[in-house]
Design a protein around this motif. Structure first.
Motif, short mmCIF file in Angstrom:
data_model
loop_
_atom_site.label_atom_id
_atom_site.label_comp_id
_atom_site.label_asym_id
_atom_site.label_seq_id
_atom_site.Cartn_x
_atom_site.Cartn_y
_atom_site.Cartn_z
N ASP A 104 54.52 31.04 26.36
CA ASP A 104 53.31 30.33 26.81
C ASP A 104 52.30 31.26 27.47
O ASP A 104 51.09 31.14 27.22
CB ASP A 104 53.67 29.15 27.73
CG ASP A 104 54.44 29.59 28.96
OD1 ASP A 104 55.07 30.68 28.91
OD2 ASP A 104 54.40 28.89 29.98
N ILE A 105 52.76 32.23 28.27
CA ILE A 105 51.79 33.13 28.92
C ILE A 105 51.19 34.08 27.88
O ILE A 105 50.01 34.44 27.94
CB ILE A 105 52.44 33.90 30.10
CG1 ILE A 105 51.43 34.85 30.77
CG2 ILE A 105 53.65 34.68 29.71
CD1 ILE A 105 50.44 34.17 31.66
N TRP A 107 46.60 35.58 24.82
CA TRP A 107 46.07 35.85 23.48
C TRP A 107 44.85 34.97 23.20
O TRP A 107 43.86 35.41 22.62
CB TRP A 107 47.16 35.60 22.44
CG TRP A 107 46.72 35.89 21.04
CD1 TRP A 107 46.25 34.98 20.13
CD2 TRP A 107 46.68 37.15 20.39
NE1 TRP A 107 45.94 35.60 18.95
CE2 TRP A 107 46.18 36.94 19.07
CE3 TRP A 107 47.01 38.46 20.78
CZ2 TRP A 107 46.02 37.98 18.16
CZ3 TRP A 107 46.86 39.48 19.87
CH2 TRP A 107 46.35 39.26 18.58
N ASP A 108 44.94 33.72 23.65
CA ASP A 108 43.87 32.76 23.37
C ASP A 108 42.58 33.06 24.13
O ASP A 108 41.55 32.43 23.87
CB ASP A 108 44.35 31.32 23.64
CG ASP A 108 45.36 30.87 22.59
OD1 ASP A 108 45.50 31.57 21.56
OD2 ASP A 108 46.03 29.83 22.81
N LEU A 109 42.62 34.00 25.06
CA LEU A 109 41.37 34.42 25.70
C LEU A 109 40.50 35.18 24.69
O LEU A 109 39.32 35.43 24.92
CB LEU A 109 41.65 35.32 26.90
CG LEU A 109 42.37 34.67 28.09
CD1 LEU A 109 42.76 35.71 29.13
CD2 LEU A 109 41.51 33.59 28.71
N GLY A 110 41.11 35.57 23.58
CA GLY A 110 40.34 36.18 22.49
C GLY A 110 39.95 37.63 22.73
O GLY A 110 38.97 38.12 22.18
N ILE A 140 50.03 41.52 25.34
CA ILE A 140 48.83 40.89 24.77
C ILE A 140 47.97 41.93 24.06
O ILE A 140 47.45 41.69 22.98
CB ILE A 140 47.99 40.20 25.87
CG1 ILE A 140 48.77 39.06 26.51
CG2 ILE A 140 46.67 39.68 25.30
CD1 ILE A 140 48.11 38.50 27.77
N MET A 141 47.85 43.11 24.70
CA MET A 141 46.84 44.06 24.24
C MET A 141 47.36 45.19 23.35
O MET A 141 46.58 45.92 22.77
CB MET A 141 46.10 44.66 25.44
CG MET A 141 45.36 43.64 26.30
SD MET A 141 44.14 42.65 25.38
CE MET A 141 42.85 43.86 25.09
N ALA A 142 48.68 45.34 23.24
CA ALA A 142 49.18 46.42 22.37
C ALA A 142 48.68 46.30 20.93
O ALA A 142 48.45 47.32 20.27
CB ALA A 142 50.71 46.49 22.42
N PRO A 143 48.48 45.07 20.41
CA PRO A 143 47.90 45.00 19.06
C PRO A 143 46.54 45.71 18.95
O PRO A 143 46.13 46.08 17.85
CB PRO A 143 47.75 43.49 18.82
CG PRO A 143 48.85 42.89 19.63
CD PRO A 143 48.92 43.74 20.88
N SER A 144 45.87 45.91 20.11
CA SER A 144 44.59 46.64 20.08
C SER A 144 44.79 48.08 19.62
O SER A 144 43.85 48.72 19.14
CB SER A 144 43.93 46.63 21.47
OG SER A 144 44.72 47.37 22.38
N ASP A 148 46.63 32.79 15.58
CA ASP A 148 47.66 32.81 16.62
C ASP A 148 48.10 34.25 16.92
O ASP A 148 47.80 35.16 16.16
CB ASP A 148 48.88 32.00 16.18
CG ASP A 148 48.56 30.51 16.15
OD1 ASP A 148 47.54 30.12 16.78
OD2 ASP A 148 49.29 29.75 15.48
N TYR A 149 48.86 34.39 18.01
CA TYR A 149 49.34 35.70 18.42
C TYR A 149 49.94 36.45 17.24
O TYR A 149 50.75 35.90 16.49
CB TYR A 149 50.40 35.56 19.52
CG TYR A 149 50.94 36.89 20.02
CD1 TYR A 149 50.20 37.66 20.90
CD2 TYR A 149 52.18 37.37 19.60
CE1 TYR A 149 50.68 38.89 21.35
CE2 TYR A 149 52.67 38.59 20.04
CZ TYR A 149 51.92 39.35 20.91
OH TYR A 149 52.39 40.55 21.36
N HIS A 150 49.52 37.68 17.11
CA HIS A 150 50.05 38.49 16.02
C HIS A 150 50.30 39.91 16.54
O HIS A 150 49.40 40.56 17.05
CB HIS A 150 49.06 38.52 14.85
CG HIS A 150 49.64 39.19 13.64
ND1 HIS A 150 50.29 38.49 12.64
CD2 HIS A 150 49.69 40.49 13.26
CE1 HIS A 150 50.71 39.33 11.71
NE2 HIS A 150 50.37 40.56 12.06
N ALA A 151 51.53 40.36 16.37
CA ALA A 151 51.88 41.68 16.89
C ALA A 151 51.72 42.77 15.84
O ALA A 151 52.11 42.61 14.69
CB ALA A 151 53.32 41.66 17.41
#
Lengths: 368, 391
Positions: free
Chosen positions: A41-42, A47-50, A90-94, A119-122
């Motif tokens: 959930d967190i 992630w949903d903050l975009g 959250i940010m490692a996909p960056s 949705d969240y994608h790693a």
């Protein structure tokens, strides 16, 4: 011109993430670290903050925002303040997304970026190698041209989100010469033939962020998946982007530790008065505050050079040197203010020390 | 949008300032060795350089804001060791006159060089402990006491002196008085001999039953606020520190920058240079040291710019001023010391000027509030303690 002025948008993001870090992340940080697991959930809320999709073009489903390393630095400091482990997840996909935004061909952008607009994608980057004297300018992982493909050989370690990432940006050396200019990046799916992914033994800091080891045994990558196509990439820019990412998180950790130590020093009584009234403690806190200020401006200075399109290698090296030393010292001194209580896992001090130590060693688990 | 780039016009101004500072370096060693001499008001070389003020007119409104740019100028000038080619009229006392004097007082003394005399043998950073007294006797103030560390104390034509009219009132009883050179009872005891900044004349004074006109009380307000009411003039002085502290810090950062540049250039000539791409394992100790020196100096410089930029914006910068002063105070000491470490024994030789950076820079962690005073101010602010609660 010299100015510390944030844009209106940066101020809004900063305010929003200050609340998110304080209300959503920080209260969960201690438990998450202890459990070595980040609740879905967190992760979804973050992630949903975009934040990751912000710079992806609208045509590909993103927000089409301007690519701004300064904005990223602000975001990462705030998230690092809340919880560096959640921030990294959250940010490692960056690490995958930003380089494709920066250097990707049109085809690469349209093929891969849309993965991150729902949705969240790693996804992640594979950079670190097993040896202690690892050096990005002298990587052992190589990519050799073979007809229409590249063949990758080597071992990568400490790959964040390695257990869940659908794709990796693999950093390898193509030219014979050393140097940042000679590094290249390749987009490799996790099911690539010859790629073995193994879970690792765990890490001192960022405990809940699972890392993997990636072994490349003659992994063939089609030429179209060399980042930037035939032109390749600006290796300096890529590495600077990654290095500043980790530095921004480390700064957030240092600021969080400082802000936690201040009220404690004001309230904790020893020998009849608050310990903050003793100069030995007061001066330590004063230096921690000054160090956090100094670190932020060093980070912004390097990020602003990236933003202006300049070669930020020197500024990044200086910012990293500054933050590596100061963030660790600040987190370490915050623990010292709490004495024995700082050593107990009930409070977040020991976690911040481990996280600061880890973030200042990784080349960067996230990118600005 | 956050930015740290410097415009072409500003770079031009900074380059000229550097050239001017370098031109004065041919006299530096002479005045190091002849401390008793006061440098001429003007050297011939001064004519080779247009005034900075004329160059400043080329700046536009969307350039780096004024106070922030001022910090760059101070850093740049302090990074060279040249003597001042043309000394302007004015001293620290003129700033006090400008801030607190009546119109009549400004008219009367504004064109003169006024020194500022606060410090006493027993009262340095702790200014409220000053013991010099002023008592009203008819239409005259009678000043008594000993003063030290008076900057431009030899060259000045007059001095703004801090003395208490009511010791029991503490801070609130402290007033400023203008005393002209030559007034009976105003004695110049000596010119101090210092570690560095030797072309800056530093005097020690004594006042013995020194009588001055009643209207020489700066600002003219003879009342003494009751305890707890605070003193507006004292608070005014503290407020000016918010601008002077970053400026003094900038001077210290400039000395660090200068020592670093000197060291980098000299080592480069002998084949030692930082490879900005090399990893930590592939750096020599000397290269790592150079990186740390530059990182520390840059960081301190940025805290100075931050404090000044807030002032440009009209925002409070009390804590930031002290942050910059504590950081500037650190690097003015460590960076010249480390530069000499890297340069080895030859760096102490009077053949070279680099040793002057250590001696000149050292003052920046002392005057305008020591590094320790700055840390107290920062700590009080972040902890929410008063000066009585944390001292």
């Amino acid at each position: 011109m010299i100015t510390f002025e944030l844009t209106e948008e940066q101020q809004l993001i900063s305010d929003m993430l200050t609340s998110f870090a304080r209300d959503e992340m920080a209260p969960k940080a201690r438990d998450i670290d202890e459990a070595s697991e980040i609740p879905q959930d967190i992760l979804t809320a973050g992630w949903d903050l975009g934040l990751v999709s912000a710079t992806i073009p609208e045509a590909l489903g993103g927000s089409g925002g301007e690519r701004s390393p300064i904005t990223s630095a602000i975001i990462l400091e705030k998230l690092g303040y809340g919880c560096a482990s959640i921030a990294t997840s959250i940010m490692a996909p960056s690490l995958f997304v930003q380089p494709i935004v920066d250097f990707g061909t049109d085809d690469q952008q349209s093929e891969y970026l849309s993965l991150f607009t729902g949705d969240y994608h790693a996804a992640s980057m594979a950079l670190q190698e097993p040896h202690f004297t690892f050096d990005v300018v002298d990587m052992k992982t190589t990519a050799e041209k073979n007809g229409d493909s590249w063949v990758i050989n080597g071992v990568k370690r400490l790959v964040p989100l390695g257990t869940t990432a659908s794709h990796f940006l693999v950093i390898a050396r193509t030219g014979k010469d050393k140097g940042l200019a000679n590094i290249d990046a390749f987009i490799v799916p996790r099911d690539a033939k010859g790629l073995t992914i193994e879970n690792e033994s765990g890490t001192q800091g960022l405990k809940p962020v699972a890392t993997s080891s990636l072994t490349f045994d003659s992994v063939e990558v089609p030429a179209k998946d060399r980042l930037g196509g035939d032109a390749g990439i600006d290796g300096r820019r890529l590495i600077n982007t990654v290095r500043l990412g980790g530095a921004a998180l480390a700064l957030g950790v240092a600021r969080a530790a400082t802000d936690f130590a201040i009220p404690y020093a004001r309230d904790r009584v020893a020998f009849g008065e608050p310990i903050g009234k003793k100069q030995s403690i007061a001066f330590m806190l004063s230096d921690m505050h000054s160090d956090c200020e100094a670190m932020r401006w060093m980070l912004w200075k390097a990020a602003s050079q990236l933003e202006n399109g300049d070669d930020a290698t020197k500024a990044t090296t200086l910012a990293k040197d500054c933050i590596n030393r100061l963030a660790l010292r600040v987190a370490d001194n915050a623990l010292q203010v709490f004495g024995g209580h700082g050593y107990i896992r009930e409070l977040p001090l020991e976690m911040w020390l481990r996280n600061a130590r880890t973030l200042t060693l990784l080349e960067g688990p996230v990118a600005v | 949008m956050v930015d740290f780039s410097i415009s072409e016009v500003d770079n031009e101004i900074l380059a000229q300032l550097r050239a001017e500072g370098k031109a004065g370096e041919k006299y530096t060693r002479y005045y190091e060795d002849h401390e008793e001499e006061i440098i001429p008001k003007k050297f011939d070389e001064a004519d080779d350089f247009p005034s900075i003020m004329s160059l400043m007119k080329k700046r536009s409104f969307d350039d780096t804001p004024g106070a922030t740019f001022q910090m760059l100028l101070i850093m740049q000038r302090a990074a060279t060791l040249g003597v001042t080619l043309q000394t302007r009229t004015g001293g620290l006392g003129n700033a006090a006159l400008g801030a607190a004097g009546t119109d009549e007082q400004k008219k009367k003394w504004g064109g003169m060089t006024l020194a500022m005399s606060i410090t006493e043998p027993g009262a340095g950073s702790d200014t409220k402990a000053i013991q010099s007294t002023a008592r009203l006797d008819g239409d005259e103030w009678v000043i008594n006491g000993d003063k030290i560390f008076v900057t431009t104390g030899i060259r000045c034509e007059g001095v703004v002196v801090w003395a208490t009219v009511d010791k029991a009132a503490g801070r609130a009883g402290i007033k400023s008085f203008v005393v002209m050179k030559g007034t009976p009872g105003f004695n110049i005891v000596r010119k101090e001999k210092k570690l560095g900044i030797r072309t800056s004349d530093t005097a020690a004074y004594s006042f013995e039953e020194c009588r001055i006109p009643r209207e020489n009380l700066l600002g003219g307000d003879e009342s003494v606020p009751k305890p707890g009411q605070g003193s507006a003039s004292y608070k005014g002085v503290l407020k000016t520190f918010n601008m002077t502290r970053p400026a003094v810090a900038a001077g210290g950062v400039g000395k660090a920058k200068g020592a670093l540049e000197w060291c980098v250039d000299a080592l480069k000539d002998e084949g030692v240079e930082v490879d900005w791409e090399a990893s930590a394992h592939n750096r020599t100790s000397a290269q790592q040291t150079l990186i740390e020196m530059e990182a520390d100096t840059d960081a301190a410089a940025l805290t100075v710019l931050r404090a000044a930029w807030l002032a440009d914006k009209g925002q409070p910068n009390n804590v930031e001023a002290s942050v910059s002063k504590s950081k500037g105070g650190d690097v003015c000491r460590t960076v010249p010391q480390r530069a000499m470490n890297l340069l080895g024994a030859m760096s102490v030789s009077h053949d070279h000027l680099v040793e002057v950076y250590l001696r000149d820079g050292r003052i920046s962690d002392i005057y305008e509030g020591t590094g320790q005073i700055q840390r107290l101010i920062i700590a009080r602010n972040i902890l929410g303690f008063s000066s009585a609660e944390l001292s």
